[in-house]
Each structure stands twice: as C-alpha cells, then as structure tokens.
Design a protein around this motif. Structure first.
Motif, short mmCIF file in Angstrom:
data_model
loop_
_atom_site.label_atom_id
_atom_site.label_comp_id
_atom_site.label_asym_id
_atom_site.label_seq_id
_atom_site.Cartn_x
_atom_site.Cartn_y
_atom_site.Cartn_z
N THR A 1 -3.65 -1.99 -7.02
CA THR A 1 -2.71 -2.37 -5.97
C THR A 1 -1.35 -2.68 -6.58
N PHE B 1 2.36 -4.36 -0.80
CA PHE B 1 1.68 -4.54 0.47
C PHE B 1 2.69 -4.57 1.61
N ASP C 1 3.54 -5.68 5.80
CA ASP C 1 3.40 -6.94 6.54
C ASP C 1 2.00 -7.10 7.15
N GLY D 1 -0.74 -6.28 5.54
CA GLY D 1 -1.71 -6.45 4.45
C GLY D 1 -2.26 -5.17 3.86
N GLU E 1 -2.02 -1.91 1.47
CA GLU E 1 -1.36 -1.53 0.23
C GLU E 1 -0.62 -0.21 0.45
N TYR F 1 -4.07 -5.62 -10.19
CA TYR F 1 -2.78 -5.72 -9.51
C TYR F 1 -1.69 -5.29 -10.48
N GLU G 1 -0.52 -14.22 -5.85
CA GLU G 1 -0.33 -13.71 -4.49
C GLU G 1 -0.78 -12.26 -4.37
N LYS H 1 -4.55 -12.21 -4.36
CA LYS H 1 -5.07 -12.69 -3.08
C LYS H 1 -4.96 -11.62 -2.00
N GLN H 2 -3.84 -10.91 -1.97
CA GLN H 2 -3.69 -9.83 -0.99
C GLN H 2 -4.69 -8.71 -1.27
N SER H 3 -4.97 -8.47 -2.54
CA SER H 3 -5.95 -7.45 -2.91
C SER H 3 -7.35 -7.84 -2.48
N LEU I 1 -8.09 -9.73 0.12
CA LEU I 1 -8.14 -9.52 1.57
C LEU I 1 -8.29 -8.04 1.93
#
Length: 314
Positions: free
Chosen positions: A252, A255, A257, A259, A261, A286, A294, A297-299, A301
C-alpha cells in the motif's frame, strides 16, 4: 464497517497454503521513513506492531541497529570480496534483544528478509554464502517460519548467468532445509533480474523442478503485486505469481477518502488469491510517505473490509 475482529484462521491442503496458523503481519519496511531519518530500528518493530494490533512481523535485516564493536566489525567484514552491506549488522546479542522484545509485545516473527544476490561473481559468492547462512540462522533463532530472499543482479544481468543462478539457488534451498527444517524459503519478485517477471518465473520453476517433493513444499514465491513494470502483462504475471505463492505482500502507498488504496486493485488481487487457493500469510508493506502507523492502520482496514473474508471458513 469492520467489526474489528482479526481474520479467522483456516486449514487447507492445497500446495501453496500454510497451516492454520496463518495470520496478518506487518513489514518493517512500513517504517522506512523513520528508519532513514535515524529515529527507528528493527528493535522498535515489535512494540509498533503490537500498538496497531498486528500479531506478527516481517523483519528486513538492513534495519538492524549497529551492534557492539561496529567500528571493528564493519571494516573487517568489508574486506571480504563482495560482502553484502547488511552482513556487519548481524550479532547474536541484537537478535536476542529483538526476540525478547517480540515476546514482551506478544508478537511473533513471521519472516526474516535478506537482500541476497545469486548473480554474484565467483570471487564474491563465498561472501554471499556467508550472508545467506547468517540469514538462515537469524530466522531460526527468532523462530520465524519464512526466510525471504531475492535473486539480485540487475535488469542487465546476462541471461547466460541463469544456469548458475538456478544451480546456486537449488543447492541453497536443499542445504537450508537440511540445516533448518521448518523455515520455508520464499523468493520475492524484488527488482534486479526479477524486473523481468517471466525470467523470474522461469528461474523459480527450474529450481522447483530440481527439488524433491518434500523440498518443493518449502519453497515458494513471495508475491508482491507492485514490484513489476506497468503494462498489459501485469494480470498474467499476478496470476502466475499467485499460483506459486507461499507469502503475499499487501503493498500500500496512498489511500483515498473512502479508504481504498490508489495504486493497486486490491479487491481484485484478493479475489485472484482466493481463486488460486491461497490461504497463507498476508504481510502489510506500507510503502507510502509520512506516518507509518496511520498508513498501516489504513492497510488493516483495507484488509478487513475487502480481503479477510476470503480467509474465513465457508
């Protein structure tokens, strides 16, 4: 949205799957910005992984902190022709500290990652062999399940070297399994001569063909969908790498908005892995700029919303 549960584990019998202990992991490369800023080392990884709820880690050896006596160790090891730049960083004491920190943080070491070069000239091959043995020993000491290796070289490495590469890699896999049974070898499509994915696949298949069935079960591809040229061949390359995978990098970088990628079609890639029967480990890598936590964390999700259900019992 996600319920926040970790992916459940399943046990299957297809060739490119690992046992029911498969899991979500995070790579130390995710903290590359902090590392290059001099504010982070591999010893920070266990606590950082635990802070975002990830139970396993993949460790890049070049991120080891300088060990004791580095002023002596580094110049001495550099005398060996072709000595890899990472070699001087290895010490049992540092690895013991990493193991202790992993235990304190209640995370396990999934994979140990080295930047091997099977294209090295004859004069430099002994130093590469020493490096490979250090990587093997580190994976064993840390109770890792995977040792990730690279073919090395460059896009300009002559194809006439391929037979040497196949011979060296076949011998390495066989000897590694005798020395450290249970540590599987995973070969990443990691630039160098692997920029040519068809060449990478050909070398992998030639090595696999020289290994007996029991050895072949412990040799696979570390499938990284981002490490390849753009173009119409990507879909075919993804399918071929997925079929041979015993490890997968969830790569990743950016991202939107919502979420999702921006650089890779992750839902499609998860579907492709499902179609090949892959049920092995997933490592978040990442590669973006800025705050690693951050990005990781987005990865997580992204994985929970679009991939984790493929790894749950039907």
């Amino acid at each position: 949205m996600s319920s926040g549960r970790e992916p459940e584990h399943v046990q299957e019998s297809t060739a490119n799957q690992t046992p029911a202990t498969n899991r979500l992991a995070v790579s130390s490369w995710s903290w590359h910005d902090a590392y290059y800023a001099g504010a982070w080392s591999l010893l920070n990884l266990p606590a950082d992984a635990a802070s975002v709820g990830i139970p396993a880690i993949e460790c890049n050896d070049f991120m080891l902190p300088p060990p004791r006596f580095s002023r002596v160790r580094r110049p001495l090891l550099s005398l060996a022709p072709g000595a890899p730049g990472e070699l001087w960083r290895y010490s049992r004491a540092t690895l013991h500290r990493l193991s202790a920190r992993a235990a304190e943080s209640r995370v396990s070491v999934l994979a140990w990652t080295i930047n091997s070069d099977f294209t090295a000239p004859v004069s430099q091959w002994p130093a590469q062999q020493l490096y490979l043995r250090r990587g093997e020993a580190a994976a064993r000491q840390l109770q890792g399940r995977l040792l990730r290796i690279n073919l090395g070289g460059s896009a300009d490495t002559p194809r006439a070297r391929d037979e040497v590469i196949v011979s060296r890699l076949s011998s390495f896999v066989a000897n590694s399994q005798r020395r450290y049974p249970g540590v599987k070898i995973t070969l990443e499509n990691h630039w160098g001569i692997s920029t040519d994915i068809d060449r990478h696949l050909s070398i992998f298949d030639q090595v696999a063909a020289r290994l007996g069935p029991s050895l072949r079960e412990n040799f696979g591809c570390c499938f990284d969908p981002g490490n390849m040229p753009q173009g119409s061949e990507r879909e075919r390359w993804w399918q071929q790498l997925a079929r041979r995978a015993n490890h997968y990098h969830l790569k990743t970088s950016e991202f939107d908005d919502e979420g999702m990628e921006k650089t890779l079609p992750h839902t499609h890639l998860f579907e492709l892995l499902q179609a090949t029967g892959y049920r092995g480990d997933i490592t978040i890598e990442y590669a973006g700029d800025g705050n690693a936590v951050e990005g990781v964390k987005q990865s997580i999700l992204l994985w929970r919303e679009h991939g984790a259900h493929f790894w749950r019992p039907s």
